[in-house]
Design an enzyme around this catalytic site. Structure first.
Site, short mmCIF file in Angstrom:
data_model
loop_
_atom_site.label_atom_id
_atom_site.label_comp_id
_atom_site.label_asym_id
_atom_site.label_seq_id
_atom_site.Cartn_x
_atom_site.Cartn_y
_atom_site.Cartn_z
CD GLU A 91 -13.26 6.87 25.23
OE1 GLU A 91 -12.46 7.83 25.19
OE2 GLU A 91 -14.01 6.64 26.19
CD GLU B 106 -12.05 14.61 25.08
OE1 GLU B 106 -12.20 14.77 26.31
OE2 GLU B 106 -12.06 13.49 24.53
#
Length: 409
Positions: A216, A326
């Site tokens: 990520e 997010e």
């Protein structure tokens, strides 16, 4: 080098030497930060700092308050990993992906770069301070996605977890990387413990088997981790569904940095403005066909790599790639923490945040447009996403939102 730059470097070096003489790399907290902290906890924190903060060749004081240590490349934290004890550093990837790479037209810089640079054969590492670790509930949880949050940190498990997503997802298949241009903003968070981020996920394995592997990277605003609300470059990885492996940035060993210009965790600038100038970063992560390592490139600059040996499923290929935003509220329920620009995708360019030129890397190490994306938007009245394609932008998505509003309670 200009006289002003030399003067800035000299001042930074004097400050750094004074800091090292009086404090040492592990002692960066003020008396206020340690007030009320038990002696046992302070010992644990300082022991951790001695392990994670490596002895620098040079130290740079950044205008944003960061301290950047220039550490010999062979002494960086990655080599504390038991699987990397005898690792041979790969200084450059053996192959770059073929295809049309889209470098962002307006380059992003890092604040610390205003005050000189790290020497050759060193890597810039943002120093971890006492106050950073003391904000965490424990030394073991600092910079990690904790076990109690196990089912929160991946978009496909986001239902009823408190975390909010607006994400585009590839179809299941075999993937060897991704490239995209990510728009940079400075979203407002409701609480110091909330975070807002935009990232890409490269995924293999599953939660159900506890073998989820992820790579990520992106940018995030996270006061709890960094002590301020600046948008910062981050990386993360796990090989066991976040249970025991992985952490943000270089807080635990794994990622091998090879570049002396980019600091993981460093502040990114300039940021986009609503109705004004837009800035973006070109992220490229791909599996080098020669070494099998997963390389990270930013704006055409190779930063470093995740060695294939630290993974299980990702030692081969990824099964899924995702891109988007997010938000994590400090408590379950809706929050007014912004995602991206804080505006819905329907507002379009200059107002909504975007990711464009979304491509994936196939088994022939070639960039392909990521067509047929699915959208993961569990709370569209809070945060939403739209995808499309065009000749100029390739495959793209607009995403984001304000969080709590009259239609999002």
């Amino acid at each position: 080098m200009a006289v002003t730059t030399r003067r800035a470097c000299l001042v930074a070096l004097v400050v750094a030497l004074a800091f090292l003489f009086f404090e040492g790399p592990a002692m960066a907290a003020s008396g206020t930060a340690t007030a009320g902290v038990s002696a046992q906890r302070l010992r644990e924190v300082r022991s951790y700092l001695k392990r994670v903060n490596k002895t620098p060749v040079k130290t740079i004081q950044s205008p944003d308050g960061d301290i950047i240590d220039c550490v010999l490349i062979s002494k960086q934290p990655a080599f504390d990993h038991p699987l990397l004890k005898n690792h041979t550093i790969q200084m450059q990837p053996s192959h770059h992906p073929y295809g049309d790479s889209k470098i962002a037209p307006h380059p992003i810089t890092q604040t610390w770069q205003q005050n000189c640079k790290c020497p050759d054969n060193t890597v810039p590492i943002r120093r971890t301070k006492e106050e950073d670790v003391l904000r965490a509930s424990s030394v073991n949880s600092y910079g990690k996605k904790t076990p109690e949050d196990l089912q929160k940190f991946h978009p496909e498990t986001s239902a009823n977890t408190g975390h909010q997503y607006a994400v585009a997802s590839s179809a299941a298949g075999n993937y060897y990387g991704t490239e995209c241009n990510i728009n940079l903003w400075k979203p407002i968070t409701e609480s110091p413990n909330d975070f807002s981020l935009t990232q890409l996920w490269i995924v293999a394995g599953s939660y159900s088997n506890n073998d989820l592997n992820t790579i990520e990277t992106g940018w995030q605003v996270y006061q709890y981790l960094y002590g301020d609300n600046n948008p910062r470059l981050f990386i993360y990885w796990t090989r066991d569904a976040y249970k025991t492996t992985g952490c943000y940035n270089l807080g635990c060993p794994g990622f091998v940095q090879t570049n002396n210009q980019i600091a993981i965790g460093g502040t990114l600038s300039p940021q986009s403005s609503y109705g004004g100038s837009q800035y973006e970063i070109c992220f490229l992560v791909w599996k080098d066909p020669g070494s099998g390592n997963w390389w990270l490139q930013l704006g055409g600059t190779n930063v470093g790599y995740w060695p294939s040996s630290i993974f299980t499923d990702l030692a081969n290929s990824a099964s899924n790639v995702e891109w988007g935003g997010e938000v994590a509220p400090s408590e379950n329920g809706q929050t007014s923490t912004q995602m991206g620009s804080g505006h819905f995708p329907s507002e379009g360019f200059g107002k909504a945040s975007y990711i464009r030129n979304i491509q994936t890397v196939d088994s022939s190490n070639t960039l392909r447009s990521a067509n047929g994306l699915g959208l993961i938007i569990p709370t569209p009245n809070c945060y939403n996403a739209q995808s499309g394609s065009s000749n100029d932008w390739g495959t793209y998505m607009y995403y984001g939102g304000p969080g709590r509003n009259t239609n999002c309670q």
